[in-house]
Scaffold this active site. Structure first.
Site, short mmCIF file in Angstrom:
data_model
loop_
_atom_site.label_atom_id
_atom_site.label_comp_id
_atom_site.label_asym_id
_atom_site.label_seq_id
_atom_site.Cartn_x
_atom_site.Cartn_y
_atom_site.Cartn_z
N ASP A 1 -1.54 6.83 6.07
CA ASP A 1 -2.62 5.95 5.62
C ASP A 1 -2.94 5.02 6.79
O ASP A 1 -2.18 4.11 7.10
CB ASP A 1 -2.14 5.16 4.40
N TRP A 17 0.82 -1.22 0.00
CA TRP A 17 0.00 0.00 0.00
C TRP A 17 0.84 1.25 0.00
O TRP A 17 0.54 2.21 -0.72
CB TRP A 17 -1.01 -0.02 1.15
N LYS A 63 -12.88 -1.20 6.71
CA LYS A 63 -12.30 -2.09 7.72
C LYS A 63 -12.91 -1.75 9.08
O LYS A 63 -13.76 -2.49 9.58
CB LYS A 63 -10.78 -1.99 7.75
N1 PMP Z 1 -4.36 1.55 2.02
C1 PMP Z 1 -4.46 0.45 2.78
C2 PMP Z 1 -3.55 0.30 3.96
C3 PMP Z 1 -5.41 -0.53 2.46
O1 PMP Z 1 -5.50 -1.63 3.20
C4 PMP Z 1 -6.25 -0.36 1.34
C5 PMP Z 1 -7.31 -1.35 0.95
N2 PMP Z 1 -7.19 -2.62 1.40
C6 PMP Z 1 -6.10 0.80 0.57
C7 PMP Z 1 -5.15 1.73 0.96
C8 PMP Z 1 -6.94 1.04 -0.63
O2 PMP Z 1 -8.24 1.28 -0.23
P1 PMP Z 1 -9.44 1.40 -1.26
O3 PMP Z 1 -9.70 0.05 -1.79
O4 PMP Z 1 -10.54 1.95 -0.41
O5 PMP Z 1 -9.02 2.35 -2.32
#
Ligand code: PMP
Length: 360
Positions: free
Chosen positions: A172, A103, A196
């Site tokens: 994040d 991520w 989450k």
């Molecule tokens: N950052 C993290 C730490 C995540 O776990 C996720 C999704 N699992 C995201 C960003 C991306 O999120 P989204 O699918 O809502 O764009």
């Protein structure tokens, strides 16, 4: 009797049953008004009250200081990967990023489209099993901000400390927000995809210090501009109104449970039980450096990956769902967000012990 399974999905993840029941009870007729929240004008007094209460509750839960704006935006956490540089990285400026996994790397790749990115530290040298020591980070003097992911949902790697930097911290927190107390004043901006610990996917919560507003690039799309969002109470356009309402129900539930301090105690017991079981077994294995182990996402491997299929089938049959690891990592992953209690961990550990006995 509920027939709900234990859902270990990384996201969209389990929601508290009480929240779903409340949403169900209010679905057709919200508080005698004869309509669903989904059908309400976002400009109506009723909806305004719902939206404002949700904001106030999350402010209370995280003790968010008054000089921070709380925004309820759309596009998930991934859209923030572009919104952050568009709003906070001036042309010609540099932003520091820490790479601890998939991520944070996605955030880095996206930011590179807009300006200079300095990868101040990378977990690569540790195979992403540990967080690089802060003393080794190569920060840029005058950086616009320092970005990191406090919990790597796929790798199962979590900061249990907050970095020190002169630049504003942009973090994040998609998969660990609200899992334990937090000092918001240490950050310039916090963002979290909702699916989450907050509510339905698509919604993203942004907490941003007011002095970081007003810096967006001229080309920044109106819909991605934090200042526009803040000036319009996150209603420049029609917001994700139902998701916002559901997030509000989750915040109310969290308050009833005793807030983030209570969540911390519960989450600590959950992760201690699961990691403790894994560490005591020679059949299951989690490779993450103990200090960096995620409280929310616990990846683990079986001694023989040929048994993965049988493990997952047996888990499914027992109502232990979504334990398959991310496709990029393989193995298993148990995501154990706020909505799951210790009973879910006991059910999982019970099954793991049984499976080991049979196949170990
Ligand atoms: N950052 C993290 C730490 C995540 O776990 C996720 C999704 N699992 C995201 C960003 C991306 O999120 P989204 O699918 O809502 O764009």
């Amino acid at each position: 009797m509920s027939n709900r399974a234990f859902n270990f999905c990384a996201g969209p993840a389990a929601l508290p049953e009480a929240v779903l029941k409340r949403a169900q009870a209010e679905m057709l007729d919200w508080r005698g008004k004869g309509l669903s929240v989904m059908e309400m004008s976002h400009r109506s007094d009723d909806y305004t009250a719902i939206a404002e209460k949700a904001e106030q509750d999350v402010r209370d839960l995280l003790s968010i200081p008054s000089h921070y704006k709380v925004l309820f935006l759309q596009g998930g956490a991934s859209q923030q990967f572009a919104e952050i540089p568009l709003n906070l990285l001036p042309e010609g400026g540099t932003a520091d990023y820490v790479d601890t996994g998939i991520w944070s790397r996605k955030a880095i790749d996206e930011a590179r489209r807009y300006g200079n990115v300095n990868v101040a530290a990378s977990g690569k040298a540790h195979d992403y099993l540990a967080i690089p020591a802060e003393a080794e980070w190569k920060l840029t003097p005058g950086a616009a901000y320092l970005h990191y992911a406090s919990n790597e949902t796929i790798g199962g790697l979590e900061f249990d400390w907050v970095p020190k930097a002169n630049a504003p911290l942009v973090v994040d927190m998609s998969s660990d927000i609200l899992s334990r107390p937090l000092d918001v004043s240490q950050f310039g901006m916090i963002y979290a995809g909702a699916q989450k610990n907050i509510g339905p996917s698509g919604l993203v919560l942004v907490i941003i210090r007011e002095d970081l507003l007003g810096k967006a690039r001229a080309v920044c799309p109106t819909m991605l501009n934090y200042t526009v969002a803040a000036e319009n109470g996150s209603m420049y356009n029609t917001p994700a109104s139902y998701s916002w309402y559901l997030a509000g129900l989750v915040f109310e539930w969290l308050k009833e449970q005793g807030g983030v301090a209570a969540m911390e105690a519960r989450n600590r017991a959950k992760k201690d039980r699961l990691y403790g079981f894994i560490d005591a077994s020679s059949f299951y294995h989690n490779p993450i450096a103990p200090a960096a182990r995620s409280w929310m996402n616990v990846p683990f491997r079986l001694a023989d990956e040929k048994l993965d299929k049988a493990f997952l089938a047996g888990a499914d049959a027992r109502g232990l769902l979504n334990l398959k690891g991310h496709r990029s990592v393989g193995g298993m992953r148990a995501s154990i967000y706020n909505a799951l209690g210790l009973d879910a961990i006991e059910a999982l550990v019970g099954y793991m012990a049984e499976f080991e006995k049979e196949h170990g």
